[in-house]
Scaffold this motif. Structure first.
Motif, short mmCIF file in Angstrom:
data_model
loop_
_atom_site.label_atom_id
_atom_site.label_comp_id
_atom_site.label_asym_id
_atom_site.label_seq_id
_atom_site.Cartn_x
_atom_site.Cartn_y
_atom_site.Cartn_z
N LEU A 173 0.83 -1.20 0.00
CA LEU A 173 0.00 0.00 0.00
C LEU A 173 0.87 1.25 0.00
O LEU A 173 0.59 2.23 -0.71
N ALA A 174 1.95 1.22 0.80
CA ALA A 174 2.85 2.37 0.86
C ALA A 174 3.51 2.63 -0.49
O ALA A 174 3.73 3.77 -0.89
N LEU A 175 3.84 1.53 -1.22
CA LEU A 175 4.44 1.70 -2.54
C LEU A 175 3.46 2.38 -3.50
O LEU A 175 3.85 3.28 -4.26
N SER A 176 2.19 1.94 -3.45
CA SER A 176 1.19 2.56 -4.32
C SER A 176 0.99 4.03 -3.96
O SER A 176 0.90 4.89 -4.83
N GLN A 177 0.95 4.29 -2.64
CA GLN A 177 0.78 5.68 -2.21
C GLN A 177 2.00 6.52 -2.58
O GLN A 177 1.87 7.69 -2.93
N GLY A 178 3.19 5.89 -2.48
CA GLY A 178 4.40 6.62 -2.87
C GLY A 178 4.39 6.97 -4.34
O GLY A 178 4.78 8.07 -4.73
N HIS A 179 3.94 6.00 -5.16
CA HIS A 179 3.83 6.28 -6.59
C HIS A 179 2.83 7.40 -6.85
O HIS A 179 3.09 8.32 -7.65
N LEU A 180 1.68 7.34 -6.13
CA LEU A 180 0.68 8.39 -6.28
C LEU A 180 1.23 9.73 -5.79
O LEU A 180 1.01 10.78 -6.41
N MET A 181 1.98 9.68 -4.66
CA MET A 181 2.54 10.90 -4.11
C MET A 181 3.53 11.54 -5.10
O MET A 181 3.54 12.76 -5.29
N ALA A 182 4.35 10.69 -5.72
CA ALA A 182 5.31 11.21 -6.69
C ALA A 182 4.58 11.85 -7.87
O ALA A 182 4.97 12.92 -8.36
N TYR A 183 3.50 11.18 -8.29
CA TYR A 183 2.71 11.74 -9.39
C TYR A 183 2.10 13.08 -8.99
O TYR A 183 2.14 14.06 -9.74
N LEU A 184 1.53 13.11 -7.76
CA LEU A 184 0.91 14.35 -7.29
C LEU A 184 1.93 15.46 -7.11
O LEU A 184 1.67 16.63 -7.42
N GLU A 185 3.12 15.10 -6.59
CA GLU A 185 4.16 16.11 -6.43
C GLU A 185 4.57 16.69 -7.78
O GLU A 185 4.81 17.89 -7.91
N GLU A 186 4.65 15.80 -8.80
CA GLU A 186 4.99 16.28 -10.13
C GLU A 186 3.90 17.20 -10.67
O GLU A 186 4.17 18.25 -11.27
N ARG A 187 2.63 16.79 -10.42
CA ARG A 187 1.53 17.63 -10.86
C ARG A 187 1.53 18.96 -10.13
O ARG A 187 1.27 20.02 -10.72
N VAL A 188 1.82 18.90 -8.82
CA VAL A 188 1.88 20.14 -8.03
C VAL A 188 3.00 21.04 -8.56
O VAL A 188 2.85 22.26 -8.67
N LYS A 189 4.15 20.41 -8.88
CA LYS A 189 5.27 21.19 -9.40
C LYS A 189 4.90 21.86 -10.72
O LYS A 189 5.17 23.05 -10.93
N LEU A 190 4.25 21.08 -11.60
CA LEU A 190 3.83 21.66 -12.89
C LEU A 190 2.79 22.75 -12.69
O LEU A 190 2.85 23.81 -13.31
#
Length: 751
Positions: A324-341
Motif C-alpha cells: 500500500l505504501a508503494l502505491s501511495q508513494g507512486h501516487l505521491m510522486a505523481y501528485l508532487e509532479e503535478r503540483v510542481k507543474l
C-alpha cells in the motif's frame, strides 16, 4: 455508514475492547440547541472531545472541541448560534457488531482522517463514540503481550501507525524492518527488491551484532531464479525452521551461498503490487496483473527457529502495508509532479498577471496624462467644446464656457442641456440635437448671448460619437440611433467673419454698380468705333481697338458675374420653378453656344432623354451654357464636346453605384476632350476665383466665378454638382436636378 467485518473474538474480549476504546456516554444534543449550551456542557466534561447532533436518536452531525472554539472566535454573535450551524455533515459511523479488532478501526480513522467515530446499533441509534486517544492508550497497554489475538491486533495497529507517520518510502521501509526485528526478536530482518533484470538487492535491513549486514548487496539472478519469482508473485509464503533440514528442500548451492551470513532459519513473505496495464492493454480490457516487487525476509542466525502462525500472519499483513505504501508513494510522486507543474503554471500566470497589471497602470497613467494634455489644449482654444451623452447631459466642457457664458465646467457637469439653456434657446436647437443623436453630423449658424449681454454670431457643429462594433452596421451601411453614445459640440465665434463678409458684399455691390454703367458706355463706344461708322483707323489702331474691346467685354462679364453671385448669396434671387423638359433645355443650350462652337471649330454632340424636372429654365440654361463654354474654350480645335442628360443611375456616363436606387433626379453631363484637371483641384474649382491655370484662363477669357455660380444655382434647386477628370484625356462635369415627380409644385420660392 461503514461495516467492518473481522475474525470473531470471544464476547468477553469484545466487551473489554469496547470499554477500553469507547465513550459510552457521549454528549448529544438536538440540532436547534444553542451553541452556548453545548459549550457549557462540554466544559464540564474535560475528557469529552466532541459533541454530536442527533435527530430521533440518529447521529446527523458532529463538532469537535476545536470546531466549537473556532466558531467562538470567528463569530462575535456566537451566543445566538445553534449547534446545527457548526456541526459537520455527513457523519461516518460504525455498527457495534463491527467493533471486534483495533486494526480495522485504526485503518478507518487514518483513511478518513478523523479522530472520533460514533458507534450505532442495527437501528442506527447512538451507543457511544470511539476516539483516537482512547484507541492509542489501548494499544499502549496491549504491547506487553502478543499471545492474545486482540493484543496481537493492537500490536499490529501500533506498528501500522508508526509506519504511516512518514511519507517517505525509504523511512517507511526502514521502520518496518526495525519494528519487525524488535517484535519477533529476529537476528536479521530485511526487504529485498527484485529488479527488472531479475537481479536484486537488500534496500532496508535491521540486524543485531555480531551478524554481518547485507544492506545494498546485489544478488545475481541465479540466487532468485524466474521460477521462484513466479511462485512468490502468486502469493507463495515460505517459513523454513531449519535450512539444513532435508525436508526444507534447500539446494546445496543455496545453502553454501546463505551459509556465509550464518542463516539457520528464514521466513519469506512476498511484497506484491498491482501492475497497471498499458494504454493498449486497457483498450483491449486486459485484466490487471500482479507484480512481484520484492520480499520481506526474517533470518534467525544464532539457532534454528520454529516460526509461529502469528509471526507469519504479522509478516503478511506488514507486506500488505508495504505494498500500500508503494502505491501511495507512486501516487505521491505523481501528485508532487503535478503540483510542481501546476505551481510553475501558476507562477507563470502570476507573472503574466503582474505584467498585465503594470501594463494597465501604464495605460491608465498615459490616459490621465493624455486627458490632462487634452484639457490643457481645449481650455486654450477660442472655441466652446463640450461632450453631451445620449441623455443630453453634459459630460465635458472646456474653460471657455466660463469666459464666454459665465458657466464653469463644474456647474454644467451632469446637467441636461434643457437645464443649462433657457426654454426658447433649447427649443430652437432641439431639432439639431435629435438629428445628431440619430447619427448624422449637424452644422448650423445661430446667435448666442455672451455673459456681457452682447449677441454674437456663432457657427455650431455637432459630431456624433458612435460605438462601432462588428455588428453595428445596418443593411444600408449606416449606424442606427441606438448605437450613438453622445456627441461633441463645437461652437466658434464668427462675428468678425460675418462683419467682414457684410463689408465685402457691400463693397463689391457698390463697386460693381459703380463700374457697370461706365463699362457699358465704354464697351458700346468701342463697338461703335469697331464698325468704322466714325472713320477708319490705321491697322495698328485697329489692333489696339480689338484688344480694348476684348478686355472691356471680359470686365463686363466679370462685373455681371460678381453681381449675380452677390444677389444669389444675399437671398435676392427668386427661383421661378416650373415643369421643364430636359431635352428642350439641352437643345436650346447647344443652339445658344453655336456661334462659339463655330469660332473654336468644336463639334457638340447631344444625347438627351426627355424628362420633366422642377426648375427655373433660365438658371438651368445659364448653368449649361457656363459648362459648355468652359468645355469649348479648353478644347483643341477639331475636338468634340458631349452634352447629355438622363435619369440618375441610368446614364452610362456615370457609374450606377452613385445612384443605386430608383432615380429621383435628372443627371446632366458635359464632357470634353481637353487637357484635364489635376485631382487635387477637382473640389477647389467650384470656389470663387479658383482656376486650374490662371495664365491660361486669362487667355481664354475666364473670370473664375462661372463654376461658383453654377454650384450656387444647382444647390438652390436641391441638386449636386461635381467633376471627374483624367489629365490628358479630358473632364466630365455632372449636376443633378430633382424630377417633377418627387417635388410638390408650390409657388415661387425666394432664396
Amino acid at each position: 455508514m461503514s461495516s467492518i467485518s473481522t475474525v470473531g473474538e470471544s464476547a468477553a474480549s469484545q466487551a473489554s475492547l469496547w470499554q477500553a476504546i469507547a465513550d459510552t456516554e457521549p454528549l448529544a444534543f438536538a440540532g436547534q440547541t444553542r451553541l452556548a449550551t453545548a459549550i457549557a456542557q462540554l466544559s464540564k466534561r474535560p475528557t469529552a472531545g466532541c459533541v454530536l447532533s442527533v435527530y430521533r436518536q440518529k447521529v446527523v452531525g458532529i463538532a469537535t472541541r476545536q470546531d466549537l472554539m473556532d466558531a467562538l472566535a470567528q463569530n462575535p454573535d456566537w451566543a445566538n448560534m445553534r449547534l446545527a450551524e457548526v456541526v459537520s455533515r455527513p457523519v461516518m459511523t460504525v455498527t457495534r457488531s463491527a467493533v471486534r479488532e483495533i486494526a480495522p478501526i485504526v485503518d478507518l480513522l487514518e483513511w478518513h482522517r478523523i479522530s472520533y467515530l460514533p458507534v450505532v446499533d442495527e437501528c442506527e441509534h447512538l451507543l457511544g463514540v470511539i476516539d483516537r486517544s482512547r484507541l492509542l492508550r489501548a494499544l499502549q497497554e496491549g504491547r506487553s503481550s502478543a499471545s492474545d489475538p486482540s493484543r496481537r491486533a493492537r500490536l499490529f495497529a501500533d506498528i501500522t501507525l508508526k509506519i504511516r507517520q512518514s511519507l517517505q518510502l525509504k523511512d517507511i521501509l526502514q521502520t518496518t524492518v526495525d519494528e519487525v526485528q524488535r517484535l519477533l526478536n529476529a537476528d536479521r530482518v530485511l526487504i529485498y527488491q527484485v529488479l527488472p533484470d531479475s537481479t536484486g538487492k537488500a534496500i532496508s535491513e535491521a540486524v543485531v551484532a555480531p551478524f554481518p549486514s547485507i544492506l545494498e548487496m546485489s544478488f545475481p539472478e541465479e540466487v532468485f531464479p524466474e521460477a521462484y519469482q513466479t511462485l512468490y508473485a502468486e502469493g507463495r509464503v515460505r517459513a523454513v525452521a531449519d535450512v539444513r533440514d532435508p525436508q526444507a528442500n534447500v539446494s546445496d548451492c543455496l545453502l553454501e551461498f546463505i551459509g556465509q551470513w550464518g542463516i539457520k532459519s528464514k521466513l519469506i513473505v512476498p511484497i506484491i503490487r498491482l501492475r497497471e496495464p498499458s494504454a493498449n492493454a486497457a483498450a483491449e480490457a486486459v485484466p490487471v496483473r500482479q507484480h512481484l516487487w520484492g520480499l520481506l525476509i526474517a533470518h534467525q542466525c544464532a539457532h534454528a527457529r520454529q516460526w509461529s502462525a502469528f509471526e507469519l500472519d504479522l509478516m503478511q499483513q506488514l507486506a500488505g502495508q508495504i505494498s500500500l505504501a508503494l502505491s501511495q508513494g507512486h501516487l505521491m510522486a505523481y501528485l508532487e509532479e503535478r503540483v510542481k507543474l501546476r505551481t510553475a503554471e501558476l507562477t507563470e500566470a502570476n507573472l503574466s498577471l503582474q505584467q498585465e497589471i503594470r501594463d494597465h497602470q501604464q495605460v491608465d497613467n498615459a490616459l490621465r496624462q493624455s486627458e490632462a494634455q487634452l484639457r490643457l489644449v481645449t481650455n486654450n482654444l477660442p472655441v466652446l467644446i463640450a461632450y453631451v451623452d445620449r441623455h443630453q447631459r453634459y459630460q465635458f466642457n472646456n474653460q471657455i464656457y466660463e469666459e464666454w457664458l459665465g458657466f464653469s465646467p463644474k456647474e454644467i457637469y451632469q446637467k441636461t442641456m434643457k437645464q443649462v439653456m433657457c426654454e426658447a434657446d433649447y427649443n430652437r436647437i432641439q431639432p439639431y440635437v435629435e438629428t445628431v443623436l440619430a447619427g448624422e453630423q449637424v452644422s448650423y449658424e445661430s446667435e448666442l448671448t455672451f455673459k456681457d449681454d452682447r449677441d454674437r454670431s456663432v457657427s455650431v457643429t455637432y459630431l456624433p460619437h458612435r460605438e462601432v462594433s462588428e455588428n453595428s452596421q445596418s443593411a444600408k451601411g449606416k449606424l442606427s440611433a441606438g448605437e450613438v453614445k453622445g456627441f461633441f459640440a463645437l461652437t466658434m465665434d464668427i462675428s468678425d467673419r460675418k462683419a467682414i463678409e457684410r463689408m465685402k458684399d457691400e463693397f463689391i455691390a457698390v463697386v460693381s454698380h459703380e463700374l457697370r454703367t461706365p463699362l457699358t458706355s465704354i464697351h458700346t463706344s468701342l463697338k461703335l468705333l469697331a464698325t468704322g461708322l466714325l472713320g477708319d483707323l490705321l491697322e495698328e489702331g485697329q489692333e489696339m481697338l480689338t484688344v480694348a474691346d476684348e478686355n472691356t467685354d471680359r470686365l463686363v462679364r466679370l462685373v455681371n458675374n460678381v453681381l449675380d453671385l452677390q444677389r444669389i448669396e444675399s437671398g435676392e434671387v427668386t427661383i421661378d420653378a416650373c415643369d421643364c423638359n430636359t431635352a428642350e433645355l439641352v437643345k436650346q443650350a447647344a443652339e445658344t453656344m453655336q456661334g462659339m462652337t463655330q469660332q473654336h471649330d468644336i463639334e457638340v454632340t447631344l444625347r438627351a432623354e426627355s424628362l420633366s424636372i422642377w426648375a427655373d429654365p433660365d438658371y438651368i440654361m445659364q448653368t449649361l451654357t457656363n459648362l459648355l463654354g468652359n468645355a469649348i474654350k479648353f478644347s483643341a480645335p477639331g475636338k468634340k464636346v458631349y452634352l447629355s442628360v438622363g435619369s440618375a443611375g441610368a446614364s452610362s456616363e456615370v457609374s450606377s453605384n452613385v445612384f443605386p436606387n430608383t432615380p429621383t433626379a435628372a443627371l446632366f453631363c458635359v464632357r470634353d476632350e481637353g487637357q484635364g484637371i489635376p485631382t487635387d483641384k477637382l473640389h477647389s474649382i467650384f470656389e470663387r476665383f479658383q482656376q486650374v491655370n490662371s495664365s491660361d484662363s486669362r487667355k481664354k477669357g475666364g473670370t473664375g466665378l462661372g463654376l461658383t455660380i453654377c454650384r450656387k444655382i444647382v444647390e438652390q434647386h436641391g441638386g449636386k454638382i461635381w467633376a471627374e477628370s483624367q489629365l490628358g484625356k479630358g473632364s466630365r462635369f455632372y449636376f443633378t436636378v430633382p424630377l417633377s415627380a418627387v417635388i410638390s409644385p408650390s409657388p415661387a420660392r425666394p432664396h
